[in-house]
Scaffold this active site. Structure first.
Site, PDB file in Angstrom:
ATOM      1  N   SER A  34       0.828  -1.305  -0.100  1.00  0.00           N
ATOM      2  CA  SER A  34      -0.036  -0.023   0.033  1.00  0.00           C
ATOM      3  C   SER A  34       0.803   1.226  -0.096  1.00  0.00           C
ATOM      4  CB  SER A  34      -1.072   0.159   1.277  1.00  0.00           C
ATOM      5  OG  SER A  34      -2.219  -0.809   0.860  1.00  0.00           O
ATOM      6  N   LYS A  72       0.541   3.371  -3.183  1.00  0.00           N
ATOM      7  CA  LYS A  72      -0.792   4.216  -3.168  1.00  0.00           C
ATOM      8  C   LYS A  72      -0.410   5.677  -3.188  1.00  0.00           C
ATOM      9  CE  LYS A  72      -3.695   0.985  -0.971  1.00  0.00           C
ATOM     10  NZ  LYS A  72      -4.520   0.482   0.392  1.00  0.00           N
ATOM     11  N   TYR A 130      -3.711  -2.608 -10.388  1.00  0.00           N
ATOM     12  CA  TYR A 130      -3.706  -2.351  -8.905  1.00  0.00           C
ATOM     13  C   TYR A 130      -2.706  -3.563  -8.159  1.00  0.00           C
ATOM     14  CZ  TYR A 130      -5.109  -1.942  -3.900  1.00  0.00           C
ATOM     15  OH  TYR A 130      -5.067  -1.692  -2.567  1.00  0.00           O
ATOM     16  N   TYR A 160      -4.443   3.760   8.040  1.00  0.00           N
ATOM     17  CA  TYR A 160      -5.742   3.210   8.206  1.00  0.00           C
ATOM     18  C   TYR A 160      -6.359   3.806   9.426  1.00  0.00           C
ATOM     19  CZ  TYR A 160      -3.142   0.434   4.727  1.00  0.00           C
ATOM     20  OH  TYR A 160      -2.488   0.047   3.737  1.00  0.00           O
ATOM     21  N   VAL A 164       1.337  -3.625   3.816  1.00  0.00           N
ATOM     22  CA  VAL A 164       1.236  -4.769   4.716  1.00  0.00           C
ATOM     23  C   VAL A 164       2.469  -5.878   4.366  1.00  0.00           C
ATOM     24  CG1 VAL A 164      -1.417  -4.968   4.858  1.00  0.00           C
ATOM     25  CG2 VAL A 164      -0.215  -6.005   3.005  1.00  0.00           C
TER      26      VAL A 164
END
Length: 304
Positions: free
Chosen positions: A64, A67, A189, A240, A258
């Site tokens: 992530s 992103k 993605y 998050y 992760v």
């Protein structure tokens, strides 16, 4: 001037023998094979000085963290309309939850949760002729390192098990917030998340966020305003439903993945990357969070 090498060596020494290091992300089968004992730190000052300790030069899946890089690539190409398709609010929910997406008519809370990143991926698929190749080249150019690549086994592992992402993409499509074919967006993605980097490469990749949009090659990737906005989103949404805890304990804009990586920036000063693949209950690197808290406590360097 701090003795930064001594600081990160001390942090590494304090944590390297921890018995409970969290759990690797075994819901992605390829990541389940990673040795939880890995632990590395890399610090890069904006004047180019670097300091490193532990497994700072081993490649890992950035997941992530990518992103932030897709957002940085998309924003200059789609500056106004982007914020009509994705919001900038913390979600308060795990990165893969879908409930808010339905409540808020297909507009993801922010670009750093999975649904928001899928909208950014959709934008890049629309704008780029060869999306995967062009994004990979973007990352390579930002870091000035053409050895960076996708881990195709990880990408395939995510494709085979990414049911929640399929659900999010189809929900976005149902609300009209995904313009391309769902499979094309997910293929992009899964590959972006499967990029591998070392802590050193990650520190270089995030120089532009510490340096008002200018990357380590001294070329402008973002305007100062765009860099400021991405830093704000990292601070409020980069971890998050543990973003508040990271701001409280560490006090830097940053992003986790992760794969066990965390990268954080202090604008005008430095970037710092940590990798320890064991995750806490919120999906963030257990030792990585502790290492950055110790680093900013010892140096008293944060945005606050």
């Amino acid at each position: 001037m701090f003795d930064f090498q001594n600081v990160i060596d001390t942090v590494h020494h304090n944590l390297k023998d921890e018995v409970f290091r969290g759990l690797v992300a075994n819901y992605i089968p390829e990541l389940a094979n990673i040795d939880v004992q890995h632990f590395g730190i890399h610090l890069r000052l904006l004047d180019g000085q670097t300091f490193a300790t532990g497994d700072w030069n081993k490649k890992f899946s950035i997941q992530s963290i990518s992103k932030v890089l897709t957002l940085a690539m998309a924003l200059p190409m789609y500056p106004e309309n982007l914020w009509q398709r994705v919001d900038v609010e913390p979600s308060g929910n795990p990165f893969n939850h879908l409930s808010l997406l339905e409540l808020e008519n297909g507009i993801p809370r922010n670009p750093l949760i999975n649904a928001g990143a899928l909208v950014i991926a959709d934008i890049l698929v629309s704008l780029l002729e060869n999306p995967k190749e062009e994004f990979l080249n973007y990352v390579r150019n930002v870091v000035d390192d053409h050895s960076i690549d996708f881990n195709l086994k990880v990408a395939e592992s995510e494709r085979l098990t990414g049911y929640n992402n399929y659900a999010a993409a189809n929900l976005l499509k149902a609300y009209g917030n995904l313009k391309n074919d769902v499979d094309d967006v997910l293929d992009f993605y899964f590959h972006q998340c499967a990029i591998e980097m070392t802590c050193e490469q990650l520190s270089k990749a995030f120089v532009m966020f510490a340096n008002h949009g200018t990357c380590c090659l001294k070329t402008n990737q973002l305007s100062p305003s765009q860099a400021k906005r991405i830093n704000a989103i990292m601070l409020t949404c980069g971890f998050y439903d543990e973003a508040g805890e990271f701001a409280f304990e560490v006090g830097l804009p940053g992003k986790s993945g992760v794969g066990g990586g965390i990268v954080a920036v202090l604008p005008n000063h430095f970037t710092i990357s940590v990798w320890s693949p064991g995750l806490n209950m919120k999906g963030n690197s257990l030792l990585g969070m502790q290492a950055l808290e110790q680093f900013t406590s010892m140096t008293k360097l944060s945005i606050f």
